[in-house]
Scaffold this active site. Structure first.
Site, PDB file in Angstrom:
ATOM      1  N   SER A 137     -38.168  64.610 -31.472  1.00  0.00           N
ATOM      2  CA  SER A 137     -38.878  63.408 -31.598  1.00  0.00           C
ATOM      3  C   SER A 137     -37.946  62.354 -32.225  1.00  0.00           C
ATOM      4  O   SER A 137     -38.074  61.200 -31.941  1.00  0.00           O
ATOM      5  CB  SER A 137     -40.161  63.531 -32.373  1.00  0.00           C
ATOM      6  OG  SER A 137     -40.806  64.463 -31.629  1.00  0.00           O
ATOM      7  N   LYS A 169     -41.751  62.237 -45.845  1.00  0.00           N
ATOM      8  CA  LYS A 169     -41.444  61.758 -44.381  1.00  0.00           C
ATOM      9  C   LYS A 169     -42.503  60.824 -44.002  1.00  0.00           C
ATOM     10  O   LYS A 169     -43.657  61.058 -43.995  1.00  0.00           O
ATOM     11  CB  LYS A 169     -41.423  62.895 -43.545  1.00  0.00           C
ATOM     12  CG  LYS A 169     -40.896  62.713 -42.059  1.00  0.00           C
ATOM     13  CD  LYS A 169     -40.430  63.998 -41.527  1.00  0.00           C
ATOM     14  CE  LYS A 169     -40.933  64.047 -40.039  1.00  0.00           C
ATOM     15  NZ  LYS A 169     -40.789  65.318 -39.409  1.00  0.00           N
TER      16      LYS A 169
HETATM   17  O1  PNS Z   1     -43.059  69.028 -35.902  1.00  0.00           O
HETATM   18  P1  PNS Z   1     -42.640  69.374 -37.183  1.00  0.00           P
HETATM   19  O2  PNS Z   1     -42.457  68.121 -38.138  1.00  0.00           O
HETATM   20  O3  PNS Z   1     -41.552  70.322 -37.303  1.00  0.00           O
HETATM   21  O4  PNS Z   1     -43.717  70.160 -37.873  1.00  0.00           O
HETATM   22  C1  PNS Z   1     -44.044  70.557 -39.164  1.00  0.00           C
HETATM   23  C2  PNS Z   1     -45.250  71.271 -39.402  1.00  0.00           C
HETATM   24  C3  PNS Z   1     -46.222  69.870 -39.385  1.00  0.00           C
HETATM   25  C4  PNS Z   1     -45.740  72.136 -38.747  1.00  0.00           C
HETATM   26  C5  PNS Z   1     -45.212  71.793 -40.861  1.00  0.00           C
HETATM   27  O5  PNS Z   1     -44.560  70.577 -41.705  1.00  0.00           O
HETATM   28  C6  PNS Z   1     -46.570  71.963 -41.500  1.00  0.00           C
HETATM   29  O6  PNS Z   1     -46.826  73.139 -41.272  1.00  0.00           O
HETATM   30  N1  PNS Z   1     -47.325  71.220 -42.487  1.00  0.00           N
HETATM   31  C7  PNS Z   1     -48.546  71.369 -42.850  1.00  0.00           C
HETATM   32  C8  PNS Z   1     -48.252  71.699 -44.635  1.00  0.00           C
HETATM   33  C9  PNS Z   1     -47.900  73.173 -44.765  1.00  0.00           C
HETATM   34  O7  PNS Z   1     -48.739  74.094 -44.439  1.00  0.00           O
HETATM   35  N2  PNS Z   1     -46.762  73.367 -45.494  1.00  0.00           N
HETATM   36  C10 PNS Z   1     -46.436  74.700 -45.854  1.00  0.00           C
HETATM   37  C11 PNS Z   1     -45.718  75.300 -44.419  1.00  0.00           C
HETATM   38  S1  PNS Z   1     -44.787  76.707 -44.779  1.00  0.00           S
END
Ligand code: PNS
Length: 169
Positions: free
Chosen positions: A134, A47
């Site tokens: 968003s 992304k």
């Molecule tokens: O606003 P979003 O895009 O829905 O947020 C998603 C987010 C950033 C919370 C999620 O992608 C995330 O936690 N990313 C960090 C990497 C991670 O920990 N991945 C495993 C998640 S189970």
């Protein structure tokens, strides 16, 4: 009601922050003294974000300039590692509709599996914001629509600088 925790993490991409996010942040401030807004550098590897992580952090900082309870921090890597580094056990996520549930539930259980000390709390936004995202804000702004009702002032300015003035005239 207050949580028995002084700080909670509210993670996301915030590309950009909307009034739906703002609603959750202000609700979370009623539960804990500090809400750490964790701005993910990139939510997934595939992304690409419209705003750089530095821009997103700076925008959110401007929105909460007068709110000492909000701390804005960029993070990369795993959310649970970020939460640990901030000594925060509670992760807040907003749930707008049933359609959010499957992804959010999956993420919550994975996060708790990776970090059993973590708790994930889902919060419902004001019903005015259940349709807001968003990505829709970016799309509407980029096509010249008026996004004034959906984003805080500093975000509106940034969107106008990026895409031109939105449709409010
Ligand atoms: O606003 P979003 O895009 O829905 O947020 C998603 C987010 C950033 C919370 C999620 O992608 C995330 O936690 N990313 C960090 C990497 C991670 O920990 N991945 C495993 C998640 S189970």
């Amino acid at each position: 009601m207050r949580l028995n925790e002084s700080r909670v993490i509210y993670p996301g991409s915030f590309d950009p922050l909307t009034l739906g996010h703002d609603d959750i942040i202000r609700r979370a401030l009623r539960l804990a003294d500090t809400v750490i807004v964790g701005v993910a550098e990139t939510a997934t590897q595939s992304k690409r974000t419209a705003f750089s992580v530095e821009e997103r952090v700076a925008l959110i900082e401007r929105v909460y300039n007068d709110e000492p309870g909000v701390e804005v921090v960029a993070f990369s890597g795993l959310l649970v590692d970020f939460a640990r580094s901030k000594n925060a056990r509670v992760i807040i996520r907003g749930l707008r509709a049933v359609s959010d549930f499957e992804y959010e539930f999956q993420m919550a259980l994975m996060n708790r599996s990776l970090s059993p000390e973590s708790e994930i709390i889902f919060m419902a936004p004001d019903s005015n914001y259940t349709f807001l995202s968003s990505s829709l804000v970016r799309e509407v702004a980029s096509l010249g629509g008026d996004v004034t009702p959906y984003v805080p002032g500093p975000v509106l300015e940034a969107l106008e600088a990026r895409y031109g003035r939105t449709g409010s005239g």
